[in-house]
Scaffold this motif. Structure first.
Motif, PDB file in Angstrom:
ATOM      1  N   GLN A  18       0.562  -1.082  -0.101  1.00  0.00           N
ATOM      2  CA  GLN A  18       0.389   0.390  -0.155  1.00  0.00           C
ATOM      3  C   GLN A  18       0.646   1.452  -0.213  1.00  0.00           C
ATOM      4  OE1 GLN A  18      -2.478   1.051   3.534  1.00  0.00           O
ATOM      5  NE2 GLN A  18      -4.185   0.869   2.157  1.00  0.00           N
ATOM      6  N   GLU A  19       1.913   1.298   0.839  1.00  0.00           N
ATOM      7  CA  GLU A  19       2.986   2.424   0.763  1.00  0.00           C
ATOM      8  C   GLU A  19       3.879   2.378  -0.819  1.00  0.00           C
ATOM      9  OE1 GLU A  19       3.398   4.206   2.977  1.00  0.00           O
ATOM     10  OE2 GLU A  19       2.420   4.459   4.511  1.00  0.00           O
ATOM     11  N   LEU A  20       3.495   1.437  -1.198  1.00  0.00           N
ATOM     12  CA  LEU A  20       4.640   1.730  -2.193  1.00  0.00           C
ATOM     13  C   LEU A  20       4.417   1.882  -3.246  1.00  0.00           C
ATOM     14  CD1 LEU A  20       7.216  -1.341  -1.248  1.00  0.00           C
ATOM     15  CD2 LEU A  20       7.993   0.557  -1.612  1.00  0.00           C
ATOM     16  N   ILE A  21       3.225   1.050  -3.939  1.00  0.00           N
ATOM     17  CA  ILE A  21       1.711   0.207  -5.508  1.00  0.00           C
ATOM     18  C   ILE A  21       1.902   2.294  -5.698  1.00  0.00           C
ATOM     19  CG2 ILE A  21       0.436  -0.239  -6.578  1.00  0.00           C
ATOM     20  CD1 ILE A  21       2.859  -2.203  -5.731  1.00  0.00           C
ATOM     21  N   LYS A  22       1.876   2.389  -7.178  1.00  0.00           N
ATOM     22  CA  LYS A  22       1.568   4.062  -7.391  1.00  0.00           C
ATOM     23  C   LYS A  22       0.651   3.664  -8.463  1.00  0.00           C
ATOM     24  CE  LYS A  22       4.675   6.445  -4.916  1.00  0.00           C
ATOM     25  NZ  LYS A  22       5.286   5.198  -4.350  1.00  0.00           N
ATOM     26  N   VAL A  57      -3.470  -8.250  -0.441  1.00  0.00           N
ATOM     27  CA  VAL A  57      -2.984  -7.496  -1.017  1.00  0.00           C
ATOM     28  C   VAL A  57      -4.406  -6.204  -2.306  1.00  0.00           C
ATOM     29  CG1 VAL A  57      -1.818  -6.875  -3.300  1.00  0.00           C
ATOM     30  CG2 VAL A  57      -1.075  -8.610  -1.410  1.00  0.00           C
ATOM     31  N   ARG A  58      -4.891  -7.002  -2.308  1.00  0.00           N
ATOM     32  CA  ARG A  58      -6.110  -6.184  -3.175  1.00  0.00           C
ATOM     33  C   ARG A  58      -7.176  -4.971  -2.678  1.00  0.00           C
ATOM     34  NH1 ARG A  58      -9.748  -9.322  -4.766  1.00  0.00           N
ATOM     35  NH2 ARG A  58      -9.272 -11.791  -4.213  1.00  0.00           N
ATOM     36  N   MET A  59      -7.321  -5.338  -1.202  1.00  0.00           N
ATOM     37  CA  MET A  59      -8.250  -4.733  -0.823  1.00  0.00           C
ATOM     38  C   MET A  59      -7.232  -3.337  -0.069  1.00  0.00           C
ATOM     39  SD  MET A  59     -11.288  -5.894  -0.275  1.00  0.00           S
ATOM     40  CE  MET A  59     -12.099  -4.974   0.703  1.00  0.00           C
ATOM     41  N   ALA A  60      -5.957  -3.567   0.249  1.00  0.00           N
ATOM     42  CA  ALA A  60      -5.304  -2.579   0.793  1.00  0.00           C
ATOM     43  C   ALA A  60      -5.032  -1.603  -0.906  1.00  0.00           C
ATOM     44  CB  ALA A  60      -3.773  -3.519   1.376  1.00  0.00           C
TER      45      ALA A  60
END
Length: 252
Positions: free
Chosen positions: A203-207, A232-235
């Motif tokens: 969540q921090e990394l993906i833009k 991951v998808r929910m985050a």
């Protein structure tokens, strides 16, 4: 950058990364014969396509196939601490990941630059890797770590993520493992990443720029692909990012 996940999980871990004519393995956790079969099945020539092997840590599911390196004369890179527990590699092939001012030095191999960074597991000096190529790709490989700190997050920024999602906390807590093993798995200094920890880091990394995410090292007893993917998808959905539109998620 070409990514081939040859093996992942408690039975063995091995990743092949290639850009141009330069290829590397990260870990070699299957027996040599098994690795040769997997490489052949993916059209990878061990004698010509692999320029080096980089080891994250010395547990057998990450190093037991290192006789492959001796057979094909590949240099093997690992930290001082991890070399203390690694055998089966000819002396002239053993390369030590050195540090300058507490940061690991970058290794340049052809069109790849490999940046090691510290992780947190129950070995002497484990690391993850960020691998950059001449085309601007940056692949980050993080196995076996009890948590992801701010220094790791900084090193992990890129567009390809190969990351552990070891366990679902509820499955682990209600599962068959004894209390000691449960505590070790969740220990931030020597354990493994939960689905929630992995999701929080991503969540921090993906833009939302088309990043590729590979969730690896899932526990067969304490996780499922569906739970790892959902976390991951929910985050990322909280950032209004949607799989297959803004990023591409694969559970291996």
């Amino acid at each position: 950058m070409k990514v081939e996940i040859l093996a992942t999980g408690s039975d063995g871990n091995c990743i092949f990364l290639q850009s141009g004519s330069t290829g590397i393995l990260i870990d070699a956790g299957k027996w040599k014969r098994d690795l040769e079969k997997k490489l052949l099945a993916r059209g990878i020539n061990a004698a010509t396509d692999i320029q080096a092997v980089f080891i994250t840590h010395s547990h057998s599911d990450h190093v037991k196939g290192l006789t492959l390196a001796s057979k094909y004369r590949m240099p093997v890179y690992a930290t001082h601490g991890e070399w203390q527990k690694i055998s089966g590699v000819d002396g002239e092939l053993r390369q030590v990941l050195e540090t300058t001012y507490s940061k690991y030095d970058t290794i340049e191999l052809g069109s790849l630059c490999v940046h090691p960074f510290q992780t947190h597991h129950n070995t002497l000096e484990p690391v993850g890797y960020a691998v950059e190529d001449d085309s601007g790709n940056r692949a980050c490989v993080v196995f076996d770590t009890g948590h992801i700190d701010s220094d790791m997050l900084e090193m992990m920024e890129g567009n390809i993520y190969i990351i552990e999602a070891n366990h679902d906390l509820d499955m682990l807590e209600n599962g068959p493992y004894d209390a000691y093993l449960k505590d070790r798995i969740t220990d931030p200094h020597r354990g493994h990443l939960s689905n929630d920890q992995t999701a929080a880091a991503l969540q921090e990394l993906i833009k939302g720029k088309g990043e590729r995410i590979y969730l690896t090292h899932l526990s067969s007893n304490n996780n499922t692909p569906e739970l790892a993917s959902q976390a991951v998808r929910m985050a990322l959905f909280e950032k209004k990012l949607i799989n297959k539109r803004d990023y591409h998620l694969e559970v291996v």
